[in-house]
Design an enzyme around this catalytic site. Sequence first.
Site, PDB file in Angstrom:
ATOM      1  N   ASN A 214       0.830  -1.198   0.207  1.00 59.50           N
ATOM      2  CA  ASN A 214      -0.029  -0.060   0.039  1.00 59.50           C
ATOM      3  C   ASN A 214       0.887   1.355  -0.037  1.00 59.50           C
ATOM      4  O   ASN A 214       2.247   0.949   0.071  1.00 59.50           O
ATOM      5  CB  ASN A 214      -0.977  -0.162   1.159  1.00 59.50           C
ATOM      6  CG  ASN A 214      -0.258  -0.053   2.574  1.00 59.50           C
ATOM      7  OD1 ASN A 214       0.378   1.068   2.795  1.00 59.50           O
ATOM      8  ND2 ASN A 214      -0.214  -1.159   3.409  1.00 59.50           N
ATOM      9  N   LYS A 293       9.163 -17.639  -9.012  1.00 61.04           N
ATOM     10  CA  LYS A 293       8.469 -16.521  -9.818  1.00 61.04           C
ATOM     11  C   LYS A 293       7.464 -17.112 -10.659  1.00 61.04           C
ATOM     12  O   LYS A 293       7.781 -18.145 -11.645  1.00 61.04           O
ATOM     13  CB  LYS A 293       9.407 -15.775 -10.555  1.00 61.04           C
ATOM     14  CG  LYS A 293       8.717 -14.705 -11.446  1.00 61.04           C
ATOM     15  CD  LYS A 293       9.618 -13.677 -12.202  1.00 61.04           C
ATOM     16  CE  LYS A 293       8.918 -12.851 -13.083  1.00 61.04           C
ATOM     17  NZ  LYS A 293       9.487 -12.201 -14.054  1.00 61.04           N
ATOM     18  N   ILE A 313      -3.723  -6.857  14.348  1.00 64.91           N
ATOM     19  CA  ILE A 313      -2.644  -6.729  15.496  1.00 64.91           C
ATOM     20  C   ILE A 313      -3.057  -5.876  16.706  1.00 64.91           C
ATOM     21  O   ILE A 313      -2.979  -6.206  17.890  1.00 64.91           O
ATOM     22  CB  ILE A 313      -1.488  -6.028  14.766  1.00 64.91           C
ATOM     23  CG1 ILE A 313      -0.825  -6.940  13.686  1.00 64.91           C
ATOM     24  CG2 ILE A 313      -0.234  -5.972  15.935  1.00 64.91           C
ATOM     25  CD1 ILE A 313       0.031  -5.919  13.027  1.00 64.91           C
ATOM     26  N   LYS A 345     -14.928   2.759  14.660  1.00 66.39           N
ATOM     27  CA  LYS A 345     -13.720   1.789  14.504  1.00 66.39           C
ATOM     28  C   LYS A 345     -13.125   1.798  15.980  1.00 66.39           C
ATOM     29  O   LYS A 345     -12.387   0.864  16.499  1.00 66.39           O
ATOM     30  CB  LYS A 345     -12.705   2.316  13.599  1.00 66.39           C
ATOM     31  CG  LYS A 345     -11.623   1.388  13.258  1.00 66.39           C
ATOM     32  CD  LYS A 345     -10.947   1.816  12.138  1.00 66.39           C
ATOM     33  CE  LYS A 345     -11.333   1.299  10.849  1.00 66.39           C
ATOM     34  NZ  LYS A 345     -10.876   1.312   9.533  1.00 66.39           N
TER      35      LYS A 345
END
Length: 409
Positions: A214, A293, A313, A345
Site C-alpha cells: 500500500n 516466480k 494486531i 472503529k
Amino acid sequence: MDLTGRRILLGVSGGIAAYKSAELARLFVKAGADVRVMMTRAAQEFVGAATFAALSGNLVATELFDAQQEAQIGHIEMADNAQVIVLAPATANLLARLAHGLADDLVTTVYLAFTGPVVIAPAMNKNMWGHAATQHNVETLRARGHVLVGPGDGEMACGHVGVGRMSEPAQIFEATCAALGVAGELPGELTGRRVLVTAGSTREAIDPVRFIGNRSSGKMGYAIAAEAAARGAEVLLVSGPTALASPAGVTRIDVESASEMAEAVDAHIADRDAAIFAAAVADFTPTARADLKIKKGADGQGMTLELGRTRDILAGVTARADRPRCVVGFAAETGGDLADKARDKRRRKGCDLLVANDVSEAGSGFAGDTNRVLIVGPDDTIDQLPLLTKPQVAARILDRITTFLKPEA
Ligand code: PMT
C-alpha cells in the site's frame, strides 16, 4: 541545571496563563540566570509588573517610550544584551504581530531587534489556536527557526477542553535550556515511559518478486516515534519497508509482512505504557506464496489470487489483560462521515484514542508531509485538527497520550 551567567529576556503577553510565567521566571532565576521581563499592556491586566520585578530582581519593562525604563536599559540594548527571548504566554494576537513583523509595542519591537534564539509558548482558546490564521502564523514562526513549545491539551480557563493551554513552566524551561545549548536535566514529560509505535506499510508476498502493498511512506508513524523520544520516552518502532531514517533515540525493528509485524508487536508489547498503531497493515494476504516466480502462461490468461485475512494486531493488543495503559489506533478512510466511522472503529478495536484521516482528501493521509486528522477520545468526543504537518499532528497526539498517562488521569 546551571544557567549562571545566562541572560534571558522573558516576554509576557496578556493571557490568564501569565501567572504561570511567574513560576517560569522563578525557575530561571533559581538556575542562576539573569532574567529581564518585558510585558505587554494586556499582560499587566493579569499579573502586576511588581511580581516579576520581585522575582527577577530587575526593573520590568512595559512601555516603549518610558524615559525611566529607557534610562536604565534601552529597548535595543535589551535585545543586544539577551541570549534568548522567551515569549510566554504568547497570545494569538502576539503570534500574529510577531509573524507579520509589526513593531507596535515594546515586546514586538525588542523581538524585531533581536537576532538570537526565540522560544514561544502559545496559550489561547482552542478555537483560536485551531484557526487557520493562527496556524499560518505558527508555521511562519516555525519556518523562521523559532522554537514552539506546546500548547498542551486539557481544560482551559474559558471552560473549553482541548488544545490551547500554555505548556508547563518546566517544559518551557527545558526548551529554553536546549535553545541556549545547555543540556537539559529536567526529565521530559514521558521520561520513564515505554512506548511502541508501528509505522509504514506491509508487503504480502505473492512470489519471490511480487507483493501486495500500500501507499504508506511511514512518515506519520516516524513523526510519532520522534516526538515520543523527544519527550523522553523509550521508544520501539516496528517499521514496515520505508526509505526513512530512524528518528534520534528510537530503537527500530524492521519487518516486511503483516504477520512479521504481528510477531514483533507480540514480542515487545509487554510492559509498554503506550502503543500507537500508525502502520497501514494489509488486511488480506495470499493464502499461498509461490517459491518460484510465477510464470505467465502462453495462453494469455490472467490469474486468480486467493487471499486470506491477516491477524488484527491492534485488536489483539487491546484484548490482552496486560494491555498498555494507552492504546492509540488509526483509521484510514475514504469518504463518508469520518467522525461516525472513527467512533465505530474505536469501539470495535477497543482502543483508548483513535486518530482518523480521510486519505482521499487533498493533503491528508499517505505519503505527503501534511495530514488532517480527527482524534476520538474514550468518551467518543471528537477533536478535529486543522491541516498540519505530520510532526505537528504527532505532537498533538502525544499531548493526548501524555495527559492520558498522567497519574491523576
Ligand atoms: O505512512 P504515511 O505515508 O505517513 O501515511 C500515514 C497513514 C495514512 C498510513 C496513517 O495516517 C494511517 O491512517 N494509518 C492507519 C492505516 C490503516 O491501516 O488504517 P485501517 O483503518 O485499515 O486500520 C485501523 C487500525 O488497525 C490501524 O491502527 C492499523 O494499524 C490497525 N491494523 C489494521 C489491520 C491489521 N491487520 N492490523 C492492525 O493492527
